[in-house]
Design an enzyme around this catalytic site. Structure first.
Site, PDB file in Angstrom:
ATOM      1  CG  HIS A 171      -1.831   1.219   1.237  1.00 30.08           C
ATOM      2  ND1 HIS A 171      -2.976   1.274   0.465  1.00 30.08           N
ATOM      3  CD2 HIS A 171      -1.752   2.397   1.890  1.00 30.08           C
ATOM      4  CE1 HIS A 171      -3.578   2.436   0.670  1.00 30.08           C
ATOM      5  NE2 HIS A 171      -2.849   3.137   1.526  1.00 30.08           N
ATOM      6  CB  CYS A 172       1.822   3.560  -2.587  1.00 30.55           C
ATOM      7  SG  CYS A 172       2.797   5.058  -2.862  1.00 30.55           S
ATOM      8  N   PRO A 173       1.257   5.106   0.568  1.00 35.45           N
ATOM      9  CG  PRO A 173       2.644   5.868   2.280  1.00 35.45           C
ATOM     10  CD  PRO A 173       2.444   4.722   1.355  1.00 35.45           C
ATOM     11  CG  ASN A 210      -4.884   2.760  -5.418  1.00 35.72           C
ATOM     12  OD1 ASN A 210      -5.405   1.817  -4.846  1.00 35.72           O
ATOM     13  ND2 ASN A 210      -5.137   3.042  -6.684  1.00 35.72           N
TER      14      ASN A 210
END
Length: 323
Positions: free
Chosen positions: A4-6, A10
């Site tokens: 999960h990429c902050p 997304n």
């Protein structure tokens, strides 16, 4: 799922991985361009450092230039490493979680070799652990085409490229080095369930509330003490556990002392074998199951770690195709 990429709010997955690669590439390119604009200013200030201060930029401008350069350089360094790492993952067709699985599998294979190829499974069962090739590395070019969704290199850099469809994220081509039906990830004895839940095979401990005679404060203190012991047990290095096991076999430790030192709970089957073999954890003591990864078990024949190019050559030789 990869992670999960902050920054993009997304999850980086099969459908969004090409967008993530483009995001990293253009972010690094933009910061390189910004550094190209900052460098002449920094160079001029340094060359004129002996001139009177009123001839140069103000203190506010200097502070702004310094902070901008520092932030840009640090961010460029971090994202460049992330970009290179993801390009490498794309080349070998692995996600972050799969990279952990490969590392965990190699750790289990090393441990199993020390014990003759077997580790302790649930209910005292001996599980055979042997080397298994990662099945989804199908060659660098094929990996790039699959990960980016197209063989058109120019389309890899197109910012408005369409998102990959979810229909392609359920089944993936394999390299065929393992037998048909083999599953990934390989088995981990610590992830297999027991035939009989803990306590049901011991009447004295089944449904026993150990803190019944304690006050509220003592109950909380006992719970926190168990938490601390469990944290130490889960992070006990394999070398310490192995040493304790050897000492116990030589009769140097009592059963209770062995359980505390070795990191096992007193969880034995009918044959006296301990259930569960510690699997791989990352530096923070987390397991793959902490990330919601479900794992199937499949047995296989052991083979030393062989480069992919050598395996492809062997496969072509067996099929009679020219290399």
């Amino acid at each position: 799922m990869d992670h999960h990429c902050p920054w993009t709010t997304n999850c980086v997955s099969h459908t969004t991985f090409p967008h993530f690669i483009r995001f990293l590439f253009y972010a690094c390119t933009s910061m390189l361009y910004l550094f190209n604009l900052l460098y002449p200013r920094l160079s001029l200030i340094w060359s004129d450092r002996h001139l009177p201060a009123y001839l140069g930029p103000s203190a506010l401008q200097l502070a702004h230039l310094f902070l901008l350069t520092l932030t840009n350089t640090a961010t460029l360094f971090v994202l460049s490493i992330l970009l290179i790492r993801n390009i490498w993952c794309l080349a070998v067709n692995t996600t972050t979680i799969e990279g952990w699985e490969i590392e965990r599998h190699r750790t289990l294979v090393r441990r199993a070799r020390f014990f003759g190829g077997y580790l302790d499974g649930p209910d005292g069962v001996k599980m055979r652990i042997a080397h298994q090739e990662f099945p989804y590395d199908i060659g660098i070019w094929a990996n790039f085409k699959q990960g980016m969704g197209t063989a058109n290199v120019l389309a890899w850099f197109w910012p408005f490229a369409k998102t990959l469809g979810v229909e392609g994220g359920l089944e993936f081509e394999t390299n065929g080095f393992e037998e048909r039906g083999a599953t990934w990830p390989p088995p981990d004895p610590d992830r297999l369930t027991r035939k009989m839940p803990k306590g049901f095979d011991r009447d004295a401990e089944a449904f026993t509330y150990l803190d019944e005679g304690l006050s509220n404060e003592e109950t909380v203190a006992a719970f926190r003490e168990r938490q601390e012991r469990d944290a130490v047990r889960r992070r006990k290095p394999f070398a310490d556990r192995l040493e304790a096991r050897v000492v116990k076999e030589k009769g140097g430790l009592e059963e209770d002392a062995y359980d505390a030192y070795d990191g096992y709970e007193d969880d034995e089957g009918e044959d006296g074998e301990h259930s569960g073999e510690e699997g791989w954890r990352n530096s923070e003591g987390e397991r793959l199951r902490d990330f919601g990864v479900d794992e199937d078990a499949e047995f296989y024949d052991e083979e030393d770690d062989v480069p992919l190019s050598e395996l492809i050559a062997r496969k072509r030789k067996e099929q009679g195709t020219p290399s």
